[in-house]
Every structure is written in C-alpha cells, then in structure tokens.
Scaffold this motif. Structure first.
Motif, PDB file in Angstrom:
ATOM      1  N   UNK A 197      42.366  42.457  40.494  1.00  0.00           N
ATOM      2  CA  UNK A 197      41.622  42.789  41.699  1.00  0.00           C
ATOM      3  C   UNK A 197      41.971  44.099  42.359  1.00  0.00           C
ATOM      4  N   UNK A 198      42.823  44.905  41.745  1.00  0.00           N
ATOM      5  CA  UNK A 198      43.212  46.154  42.402  1.00  0.00           C
ATOM      6  C   UNK A 198      42.242  47.295  42.120  1.00  0.00           C
ATOM      7  N   UNK A 199      41.267  47.093  41.212  1.00  0.00           N
ATOM      8  CA  UNK A 199      40.307  48.135  40.908  1.00  0.00           C
ATOM      9  C   UNK A 199      39.125  48.116  41.847  1.00  0.00           C
ATOM     10  N   UNK A 200      38.214  49.077  41.648  1.00  0.00           N
ATOM     11  CA  UNK A 200      37.046  49.197  42.513  1.00  0.00           C
ATOM     12  C   UNK A 200      35.883  48.341  42.015  1.00  0.00           C
ATOM     13  N   UNK A 201      35.943  47.901  40.769  1.00  0.00           N
ATOM     14  CA  UNK A 201      34.840  47.150  40.180  1.00  0.00           C
ATOM     15  C   UNK A 201      34.988  45.651  40.425  1.00  0.00           C
ATOM     16  N   UNK A 202      33.871  44.937  40.236  1.00  0.00           N
ATOM     17  CA  UNK A 202      33.930  43.477  40.230  1.00  0.00           C
ATOM     18  C   UNK A 202      34.859  43.018  39.113  1.00  0.00           C
ATOM     19  N   UNK A 203      35.539  41.910  39.341  1.00  0.00           N
ATOM     20  CA  UNK A 203      36.309  41.278  38.270  1.00  0.00           C
ATOM     21  C   UNK A 203      35.368  40.379  37.464  1.00  0.00           C
ATOM     22  N   UNK A 204      35.810  40.018  36.265  1.00  0.00           N
ATOM     23  CA  UNK A 204      35.039  39.104  35.425  1.00  0.00           C
ATOM     24  C   UNK A 204      35.948  37.956  35.005  1.00  0.00           C
ATOM     25  N   UNK A 205      35.620  36.758  35.441  1.00  0.00           N
ATOM     26  CA  UNK A 205      36.371  35.563  35.097  1.00  0.00           C
ATOM     27  C   UNK A 205      35.532  34.702  34.164  1.00  0.00           C
ATOM     28  N   UNK A 206      36.169  34.074  33.181  1.00  0.00           N
ATOM     29  CA  UNK A 206      35.466  33.275  32.184  1.00  0.00           C
ATOM     30  C   UNK A 206      36.079  31.882  32.142  1.00  0.00           C
ATOM     31  N   UNK A 207      35.242  30.878  32.249  1.00  0.00           N
ATOM     32  CA  UNK A 207      35.718  29.495  32.264  1.00  0.00           C
ATOM     33  C   UNK A 207      36.203  29.067  30.881  1.00  0.00           C
ATOM     34  N   UNK A 208      37.138  28.113  30.872  1.00  0.00           N
ATOM     35  CA  UNK A 208      37.585  27.532  29.610  1.00  0.00           C
ATOM     36  C   UNK A 208      36.457  26.770  28.914  1.00  0.00           C
ATOM     37  N   UNK A 209      35.345  26.536  29.621  1.00  0.00           N
ATOM     38  CA  UNK A 209      34.182  25.898  29.019  1.00  0.00           C
ATOM     39  C   UNK A 209      33.348  26.883  28.206  1.00  0.00           C
ATOM     40  N   UNK A 210      33.800  28.140  28.123  1.00  0.00           N
ATOM     41  CA  UNK A 210      33.085  29.181  27.368  1.00  0.00           C
ATOM     42  C   UNK A 210      33.995  29.757  26.276  1.00  0.00           C
ATOM     43  N   UNK A 211      34.480  28.932  25.351  1.00  0.00           N
ATOM     44  CA  UNK A 211      35.452  29.407  24.364  1.00  0.00           C
ATOM     45  C   UNK A 211      34.896  30.451  23.404  1.00  0.00           C
ATOM     46  N   UNK A 212      33.609  30.370  23.058  1.00  0.00           N
ATOM     47  CA  UNK A 212      33.051  31.354  22.135  1.00  0.00           C
ATOM     48  C   UNK A 212      33.090  32.748  22.744  1.00  0.00           C
ATOM     49  N   UNK A 213      32.915  32.841  24.055  1.00  0.00           N
ATOM     50  CA  UNK A 213      32.925  34.132  24.724  1.00  0.00           C
ATOM     51  C   UNK A 213      34.335  34.697  24.825  1.00  0.00           C
ATOM     52  N   UNK A 214      35.277  33.932  25.389  1.00  0.00           N
ATOM     53  CA  UNK A 214      36.604  34.527  25.593  1.00  0.00           C
ATOM     54  C   UNK A 214      37.398  34.651  24.291  1.00  0.00           C
ATOM     55  N   UNK A 215      37.072  33.840  23.288  1.00  0.00           N
ATOM     56  CA  UNK A 215      37.714  34.028  21.988  1.00  0.00           C
ATOM     57  C   UNK A 215      37.079  35.154  21.192  1.00  0.00           C
ATOM     58  N   UNK A 216      35.818  35.452  21.482  1.00  0.00           N
ATOM     59  CA  UNK A 216      35.114  36.482  20.739  1.00  0.00           C
ATOM     60  C   UNK A 216      35.356  37.892  21.235  1.00  0.00           C
ATOM     61  N   UNK A 217      35.602  38.066  22.538  1.00  0.00           N
ATOM     62  CA  UNK A 217      35.770  39.411  23.098  1.00  0.00           C
ATOM     63  C   UNK A 217      36.874  40.206  22.388  1.00  0.00           C
ATOM     64  N   UNK A 218      38.054  39.625  22.112  1.00  0.00           N
ATOM     65  CA  UNK A 218      39.102  40.419  21.444  1.00  0.00           C
ATOM     66  C   UNK A 218      38.749  40.812  20.012  1.00  0.00           C
ATOM     67  N   UNK A 219      37.735  40.194  19.398  1.00  0.00           N
ATOM     68  CA  UNK A 219      37.386  40.471  18.008  1.00  0.00           C
ATOM     69  C   UNK A 219      36.372  41.599  17.867  1.00  0.00           C
ATOM     70  N   UNK A 220      35.792  42.058  18.969  1.00  0.00           N
ATOM     71  CA  UNK A 220      34.784  43.108  18.909  1.00  0.00           C
ATOM     72  C   UNK A 220      35.439  44.445  18.586  1.00  0.00           C
TER      73      UNK A 220
END
Length: 289
Positions: A197-220
């Motif tokens: 939260x120290x930046x000027x932009x909105x933060x992005x939080x991802x629920x544990x109910x979205x595993x395909x998204x948070x597991x996929x981001x590091x693979x891009x």
C-alpha cells in the motif's frame, strides 16, 4: 544487483523462480493472496463489483468476479496486517470459474459445454443478492465477432448476454484489449501490493478461491520480441495461466483505465443530458425570467 527471480534461483536454489518471468519482480504471494474471510471483511455492500471473461472454445473459458474497495488504516492493520499511514484502494478478484477447452494440447480434454451452459453456470455461481450489485461484464472482443452456426448465426456475446440479462446480471461489454497497457497496469498494481500500500496505484488482492489466477501469474513470460508484452502461445496450445491472466487484464484495464468510455457510461450520460434538457425546457419560469 541481480534480478530478483535470478537471486531466488542462484542464491537460494528455488525451483519456483523463473528467469524471464514478466511479473517476477513484483508478484509477492504473501501480500497478494487473501482468504475468503478477509475478502468478506473488505468488500462492503456499496463496493463496486464487476465481472470479466476470456471466452474460448478450443482454449479455456475463464470468468472472474472483481470488487473495488477502500481500506482504512485500521482495516489495513487488522485485516491484512499492513502498516499504512493513509487509506488505500484495492481491487479484489474474489471468485473464478474455469470451463475447459477442446484444443488438442488442452489438459481439460474435450469441452462439451455450450455458451448458454457457461452463462448458466456463471448465474449459478453468483448469489442472487449479489447480482444487482454487479455493474459490468467485460467480455473478450473475439466473442463479439464470432457466431455459432447452429444458433442462427447469433454472436457468442449475444448467447451469453441473453442468459445473464434474464438473471439480473449485466449484458456483456467489449473488453479493452490493449495488451501492453493492460500488463503495465497489472504490474504497477502488483508492485503496490508488494509494497503493502505504499505506492500510488491501487493494490490488487486475489482470493484463495482463484487458484488458477494466482498460480498462473508467476508463470507468464516476457515476449523476447516485445519485452513490454507477455509471451503468447500459438493458437493450437491452451494454457490456463494465459487465459486466467487475460481475464484479469480485461477486468482491470476495462474498469480502471479504459481506452474509451464503456457503453453503460455513454448511455447513462445521454440519459442525464436528456433529463437536464427536459427539466430546463418544461420547468416553470420564475418571476423576472
């Protein structure tokens, strides 16, 4: 001075760190991923909600639900464990639904579910009391261009939209598909989250109910021909992480930084202007006017 992804690999022997990962410097799982209880506490009844989808027949068809929230200093400390000095804003991606594709390289196997069935599943996964709160449904542009012959040439967007509208959900809007701008927005939001939260932009939080998204981001991975873009596989290969990330990009870019006004905004502005003109035309004249 070494890249963070290489530090984890070379210094600490991590097998989870990928050289050339697009979000390797900014994605921090500990600060980004939140549990359903935290999500319930952060999303208020008045929070803006919307959905996005990357339609696919051969590829995966991913749908996500998002909300934009204001987080007070006290909530940041109590709910997230963050030490912040002023209120911050965040987008929470709190639900996902993945329908398997039918491509030969697709892990999900042959897809037998039709567009109307996918729309029905979206309705079923959206609680009835939540449906009126969702303002937009951003759908990938290809769904507005492709038709289904067996359905009298109805476009994919129309097939999905009819089912959603009948259930009280919004009719699809064409998503903003500016790839480089969209990835940049996601990058900056994940950086703000990593800095808690120290930046000027909105933060992005991802629920544990979205595993395909948070597991996929590091693979891009970065596209070696355009380092500002994510590497895209050819059309004969279906990868969950790319379809999940594209859906997130549609949702964030189309709502937070659209290249043009959404149709719903244009209609609302036209209605407001017509109402103002009618009020001025028929309002009773005051003495002296």
């Amino acid at each position: 001075s070494q890249d963070e992804a290489l530090q984890k690999r070379d210094w600490y022997g991590s097998w989870e760190s990928l050289e050339g990962a697009f979000f390797g410097r900014v994605f921090d799982r500990d600060s980004t991923v939140v549990d359903p209880e935290q999500v319930v506490q952060l999303i208020k009844p008045w929070s803006k909600r919307w959905m996005s989808q990357d339609w696919g027949k051969g590829h995966y068809c991913m749908t996500q639900w998002h909300a934009r929230v204001d987080i007070s200093v006290e909530e940041g400390r109590r709910i997230l464990g963050w030490v912040i000095t002023k209120p911050i804003r965040a987008v929470i991606t709190y639900r996902e639904y993945l329908a398997g594709g039918a491509a030969e390289a697709d892990e999900g196997g042959t897809r037998e579910i039709a567009e109307q069935d996918i729309a029905a599943q979206i309705v079923e996964r959206t609680p009835e009391e939540e449906r009126p709160l969702i303002t937009n449904f951003f759908l990938s542009p290809d769904a507005f261009e492709m038709s289904v012959r067996r359905a009298n040439q109805s476009k994919i967007s129309e097939l999905i939209g009819k089912v959603l509208r009948a259930a009280g959900l919004p009719y699809p809007d064409k998503a903003d598909n500016a790839r480089v701008d969209g990835w940049s927005l996601m990058y900056n939001m994940l950086l703000a989250t990593k800095r808690r939260g120290s930046g000027a932009d909105d933060c992005w939080l991802i629920s544990t109910l979205c595993p395909e998204l948070y597991n996929g981001i590091p693979l891009l991975m970065r596209d070696p021909k355009n380092l500002d873009d994510v590497l895209k596989t050819d059309k004969t290969s279906a990868k969950k992480e790319q379809d999940a990330a594209d859906t997130g990009r549609y949702g964030l870019k189309s709502m937070l930084s659209p290249g043009k006004k959404p149709k719903a905004v244009i209609i609302a502005e036209a209605v407001a202007k017509a109402h103002q003109q009618a009020t001025q035309r028929y309002a009773p004249q005051q003495p002296g006017e």
